[in-house]
Design an enzyme around this catalytic site. Structure first.
Site, PDB file in Angstrom:
ATOM      1  N   ARG A  84      20.840 -37.414  -5.528  1.00 30.41           N
ATOM      2  CA  ARG A  84      19.886 -37.400  -6.644  1.00 30.41           C
ATOM      3  C   ARG A  84      19.485 -38.822  -7.016  1.00 30.41           C
ATOM      4  O   ARG A  84      18.327 -39.102  -7.313  1.00 30.41           O
ATOM      5  CB  ARG A  84      20.502 -36.714  -7.878  1.00 30.41           C
ATOM      6  CG  ARG A  84      20.834 -35.234  -7.733  1.00 30.41           C
ATOM      7  CD  ARG A  84      19.614 -34.370  -7.513  1.00 30.41           C
ATOM      8  NE  ARG A  84      18.549 -34.594  -8.487  1.00 30.41           N
ATOM      9  CZ  ARG A  84      18.579 -34.200  -9.757  1.00 30.41           C
ATOM     10  NH1 ARG A  84      19.586 -33.501 -10.217  1.00 30.41           N
ATOM     11  NH2 ARG A  84      17.567 -34.445 -10.576  1.00 30.41           N
ATOM     12  N   ASP A 118      22.656 -21.311  -7.324  1.00 32.70           N
ATOM     13  CA  ASP A 118      22.504 -22.007  -8.609  1.00 32.70           C
ATOM     14  C   ASP A 118      23.127 -21.094  -9.665  1.00 32.70           C
ATOM     15  O   ASP A 118      23.464 -19.932  -9.383  1.00 32.70           O
ATOM     16  CB  ASP A 118      21.000 -22.259  -8.880  1.00 32.70           C
ATOM     17  CG  ASP A 118      20.738 -23.075 -10.138  1.00 32.70           C
ATOM     18  OD1 ASP A 118      21.694 -23.648 -10.701  1.00 32.70           O
ATOM     19  OD2 ASP A 118      19.559 -23.141 -10.566  1.00 32.70           O
ATOM     20  N   GLN A 124      15.044 -32.832  -7.711  1.00 30.90           N
ATOM     21  CA  GLN A 124      16.178 -32.174  -7.045  1.00 30.90           C
ATOM     22  C   GLN A 124      15.854 -31.901  -5.577  1.00 30.90           C
ATOM     23  O   GLN A 124      16.703 -32.021  -4.688  1.00 30.90           O
ATOM     24  CB  GLN A 124      16.473 -30.848  -7.781  1.00 30.90           C
ATOM     25  CG  GLN A 124      17.606 -30.034  -7.181  1.00 30.90           C
ATOM     26  CD  GLN A 124      18.972 -30.582  -7.538  1.00 30.90           C
ATOM     27  OE1 GLN A 124      19.270 -30.830  -8.692  1.00 30.90           O
ATOM     28  NE2 GLN A 124      19.818 -30.779  -6.536  1.00 30.90           N
ATOM     29  N   HIS A 174      11.843 -28.087 -10.321  1.00 32.18           N
ATOM     30  CA  HIS A 174      12.837 -29.172 -10.371  1.00 32.18           C
ATOM     31  C   HIS A 174      12.587 -30.093  -9.174  1.00 32.18           C
ATOM     32  O   HIS A 174      13.384 -30.162  -8.242  1.00 32.18           O
ATOM     33  CB  HIS A 174      14.255 -28.570 -10.338  1.00 32.18           C
ATOM     34  CG  HIS A 174      15.325 -29.513 -10.791  1.00 32.18           C
ATOM     35  ND1 HIS A 174      15.066 -30.808 -11.186  1.00 32.18           N
ATOM     36  CD2 HIS A 174      16.668 -29.352 -10.905  1.00 32.18           C
ATOM     37  CE1 HIS A 174      16.201 -31.383 -11.544  1.00 32.18           C
ATOM     38  NE2 HIS A 174      17.187 -30.530 -11.370  1.00 32.18           N
ATOM     39  N   CYS A 220      22.879 -27.188  -6.820  1.00 29.47           N
ATOM     40  CA  CYS A 220      22.315 -28.320  -7.566  1.00 29.47           C
ATOM     41  C   CYS A 220      23.285 -28.825  -8.626  1.00 29.47           C
ATOM     42  O   CYS A 220      23.184 -29.973  -9.046  1.00 29.47           O
ATOM     43  CB  CYS A 220      20.996 -27.906  -8.199  1.00 29.47           C
ATOM     44  SG  CYS A 220      21.140 -26.455  -9.228  1.00 29.47           S
ATOM     45  N   ARG A 244      12.551 -34.212 -19.148  1.00 28.76           N
ATOM     46  CA  ARG A 244      13.238 -32.944 -18.867  1.00 28.76           C
ATOM     47  C   ARG A 244      13.119 -32.061 -20.096  1.00 28.76           C
ATOM     48  O   ARG A 244      13.463 -32.469 -21.213  1.00 28.76           O
ATOM     49  CB  ARG A 244      14.723 -33.166 -18.553  1.00 28.76           C
ATOM     50  CG  ARG A 244      15.513 -31.857 -18.657  1.00 28.76           C
ATOM     51  CD  ARG A 244      16.950 -31.946 -18.249  1.00 28.76           C
ATOM     52  NE  ARG A 244      17.067 -32.056 -16.818  1.00 28.76           N
ATOM     53  CZ  ARG A 244      18.137 -31.666 -16.129  1.00 28.76           C
ATOM     54  NH1 ARG A 244      19.167 -31.129 -16.749  1.00 28.76           N
ATOM     55  NH2 ARG A 244      18.184 -31.807 -14.832  1.00 28.76           N
TER      56      ARG A 244
HETATM   57  N1  NVA Z   1      18.528 -23.480 -12.958  1.00 28.40           N
HETATM   58  C1  NVA Z   1      19.337 -24.459 -13.663  1.00 28.40           C
HETATM   59  C2  NVA Z   1      19.301 -25.772 -12.967  1.00 28.40           C
HETATM   60  C3  NVA Z   1      20.177 -26.829 -13.552  1.00 28.40           C
HETATM   61  C4  NVA Z   1      20.097 -28.132 -12.831  1.00 28.40           C
HETATM   62  C5  NVA Z   1      18.872 -24.579 -15.091  1.00 28.40           C
HETATM   63  O1  NVA Z   1      17.652 -24.644 -15.303  1.00 28.40           O
HETATM   64  O2  NVA Z   1      19.700 -24.596 -15.982  1.00 28.40           O
HETATM   65  N1   CP Z   2      21.223 -30.722 -10.866  1.00 28.15           N
HETATM   66  C1   CP Z   2      20.898 -31.216 -12.066  1.00 28.15           C
HETATM   67  O1   CP Z   2      19.730 -31.357 -12.421  1.00 28.15           O
HETATM   68  O2   CP Z   2      21.967 -31.560 -12.828  1.00 28.15           O
HETATM   69  P1   CP Z   2      21.908 -31.991 -14.352  1.00 28.15           P
HETATM   70  O3   CP Z   2      21.477 -30.781 -15.138  1.00 28.15           O
HETATM   71  O4   CP Z   2      23.324 -32.419 -14.693  1.00 28.15           O
HETATM   72  O5   CP Z   2      20.930 -33.113 -14.507  1.00 28.15           O
END
Ligand code: NVA
Ligand code: CP
Length: 335
Positions: free
Chosen positions: A315, A229, A136, A133, A270, A106
């Site tokens: 998830r 989101d 997800q 993602h 999410c 990540r």
């Molecule tokens: N769009 C958000 C998703 C988090 C799971 C981010 O990238 O922070």
């Molecule tokens: N939805 C998601 O990816 O959550 P986290 O950022 O907590 O992993």
């Protein structure tokens, strides 16, 4: 279908049948877990979990899924390893690939996760980048399938920042799977034109309808799924003021739920979500902008329509499916 040894970097690398298989396998592994039936498809393997950005769900899901599959997870945080600072991605990939059987990454850069896959020689799973993602998505479409019995022909409406990783992934995954996807966002936050074109190319084959609009009333009408989101994704924290101004009309609230004209509509997110002032950011936003909720109101978040915690649990089951399919010793028919 060919999964063995394959990486999971972006949804577009998989076809409709393969994505369906991963969703169905998630559902199967969920049932096994609920019945306490062992499913140790990765017995004796070692899995590296690289987190350049923070995470609750993805980290927890990969950790528990790895252990349930009989493997060992090793968390390697941004400050724990040399990646990018003292050692190139290529060199890191070679080292990790010689010791670990699979790698989750990540971080910001899609290029990094792709380089890890290219040079490690083991399956690499994208746990979120600025572009996609994908894990997800398997959880989200599993949640849709559980609630509606299918994903084809369902009206999935995403409201908010239309160019972030989750919006982009929903657009492409839905288009591949035959789910009607509407991105409802201000024009400045529309997905880029090439991505809309790609979605339309998939939709021509799957029968999905793709709509990108800034009109909330038309956009959310007859939604089966209302998805949002955060307005500011990780790494964009300087943009709160700008986004609040752009996205306040796109807040998911009771009025928007009513506009769907669908009593059965479900709400997905999410997560994490800003729906109250119980976080540092929530308090700061309330003090600076006088706003107590952002992308979703607390009443919607706690309403009977809200399925975001089922989605979050999924998830784990879906990440397990991705790891088992690409690295596990389970039989996958090649039809
Ligand atoms: N769009 C958000 C998703 C988090 C799971 C981010 O990238 O922070
Ligand atoms: N939805 C998601 O990816 O959550 P986290 O950022 O907590 O992993």
């Amino acid at each position: 279908m060919e999964f063995q040894g394959k990486s999971f970097l972006a949804e577009k690398d998989f076809n409709q049948q393969e994505l369906h298989y991963l969703i169905d396998l998630s559902q199967h592994l969920k049932a096994l877990k609920k019945q306490n039936i062992p499913h140790r498809y990765l017995e004796g393997k070692n899995i590296a979990l690289l987190f350049e950005k923070t995470s609750t769900r993805t980290r927890a899901a990969f950790t528990v899924a790895t252990v349930d599959l009989g493997a060992h997870p090793e968390f390697l945080g941004a400050n724990d390893i040399q990646l990018g600072k003292k050692e190139s991605v290529e060199d890191t990939a070679k080292v990790l690939g010689s010791m670990f059987d699979g790698i989750e990454f990540r971080g910001s850069s899609q290029q990094v996760v792709e380089l890890l896959a290219e040079h490690s020689g083991v399956p690499v799973w994208n746990g979120l980048t600025d572009e996609w993602h994908p894990t997800q998505m398997i959880a989200d479409f599993l949640t849709i399938q559980e609630n509606f019995g299918k994903v084809e022909g369902i009206n999935l409406v995403y409201v908010g920042d239309g160019r972030n990783n989750v919006a982009r992934s929903l657009l492409i995954t839905g288009a591949i799977l035959g789910t009607n996807v509407r991105i409802v966002a201000p024009k400045e936050l529309y997905p880029e034109q090439e991505l809309i074109q790609l979605a339309n190319d998939y939709a021509n084959k799957s029968g999905a309808e793709i709509i990108v609009t800034d009109d909330v009333v038309q956009g959310v009408r007859h939604a089966d799924v209302l998805y949002t989101d955060v307005w500011v994704s990780m790494g964009e924290e300087a943009k709160f003021a700008e986004r609040i101004e752009q996205l306040l009309p796109y807040q998911v609230n009771q009025q928007m739920l009513d506009l769907t004209d669908n009593e059965q509509v479900i709400f997905l997110h999410c997560l994490p979500a800003f729906h109250d002032q119980e976080t540092d950011y929530g308090k700061e936003i309330a003090e600076t902008f006088g706003l107590s909720e952002m992308e979703v109101t607390d009443d919607v978040f706690r309403s009977k329509h809200a399925k975001q915690f089922e989605q979050a649990e999924n998830r784990m089951h879906s990440i397990k499916a991705v790891m088992a399919a690409t690295l596990g010793n389970l039989f996958i028919p090649k039809y």
